[in-house]
Design a protein around this motif. Structure first.
Motif, mmCIF file in Angstrom:
data_model
loop_
_atom_site.group_PDB
_atom_site.id
_atom_site.type_symbol
_atom_site.label_atom_id
_atom_site.label_comp_id
_atom_site.label_asym_id
_atom_site.label_seq_id
_atom_site.Cartn_x
_atom_site.Cartn_y
_atom_site.Cartn_z
ATOM 1 N N LYS A 48 0.817 -1.159 0.117
ATOM 2 C CA LYS A 48 0.009 0.168 -0.074
ATOM 3 C C LYS A 48 0.841 1.229 -0.018
ATOM 4 C CE LYS A 48 -3.519 2.323 2.566
ATOM 5 N NZ LYS A 48 -3.495 3.375 3.450
ATOM 6 N N ILE A 49 1.826 1.386 0.837
ATOM 7 C CA ILE A 49 2.787 2.284 0.875
ATOM 8 C C ILE A 49 3.450 2.646 -0.324
ATOM 9 C CG2 ILE A 49 4.856 3.533 2.050
ATOM 10 C CD1 ILE A 49 2.457 3.437 3.733
ATOM 11 N N ASP A 107 1.199 4.082 -2.797
ATOM 12 C CA ASP A 107 0.780 5.579 -2.858
ATOM 13 C C ASP A 107 1.894 6.050 -3.056
ATOM 14 O OD1 ASP A 107 -1.553 4.853 -1.713
ATOM 15 O OD2 ASP A 107 -1.154 5.017 0.297
ATOM 16 N N GLY A 145 1.916 6.417 -7.092
ATOM 17 C CA GLY A 145 0.957 7.117 -7.397
ATOM 18 C C GLY A 145 1.012 8.673 -7.284
ATOM 19 N N ARG A 146 1.835 9.105 -6.112
ATOM 20 C CA ARG A 146 2.209 10.676 -5.723
ATOM 21 C C ARG A 146 3.073 10.990 -6.916
ATOM 22 N NH1 ARG A 146 3.329 11.135 -0.319
ATOM 23 N NH2 ARG A 146 2.611 8.959 0.312
ATOM 24 N N GLU A 179 1.845 11.215 -10.316
ATOM 25 C CA GLU A 179 0.974 12.402 -10.377
ATOM 26 C C GLU A 179 1.679 13.824 -10.247
ATOM 27 O OE1 GLU A 179 -2.508 14.609 -10.413
ATOM 28 O OE2 GLU A 179 -2.278 12.339 -10.512
#
Length: 112
Positions: free
Chosen positions: A88-89, A92, A95-96, A99
């Protein structure tokens, strides 16, 4: 007429002197306030103080480690929780990262 002019010049000179002293003291106070503001906005105080955050996080982590129990019964559950947490980390973080680097040529180059 001459004495009136002299009195007027003396009063004017005294007024200018008093105003000059007042302006000088005001500028000293203003400079002190600016120096205090610069000192307070320095990174070693407050929210961005790395040392304070290290202390806080060290206390939190040490408390969690003290609560941590590993035995044969919960080993598989713990392994599953840790791997899910890491996936999960990492997801994330990726993804960041994508982005933040989307929409510009340097970001495109960094992403590929």
């Amino acid at each position: 007429m001459e004495p009136k002019r002299n009195y007027l010049l003396i009063i004017l000179l005294l007024g200018l002197t008093v105003l000059s002293v007042f302006i000088y003291q005001t500028n000293l106070e203003k400079r002190q306030v600016k120096e205090d503001l610069i000192e307070l906005s320095n990174i070693k105080y407050g929210l961005f103080n790395v040392d304070e955050w290290k202390k806080i996080l060290a206390n939190i982590i040490s408390k969690k480690i003290e609560e941590f129990e590993v035995d044969g019964k919960n080993r598989k559950q713990l392994k599953k929780k840790i791997s899910d947490f890491l996936y999960k980390i990492i997801g994330d973080l990726e993804g960041r990262y994508h982005e933040e680097n989307r929409g510009s040529f340097p970001g495109f180059v960094r992403r590929t």
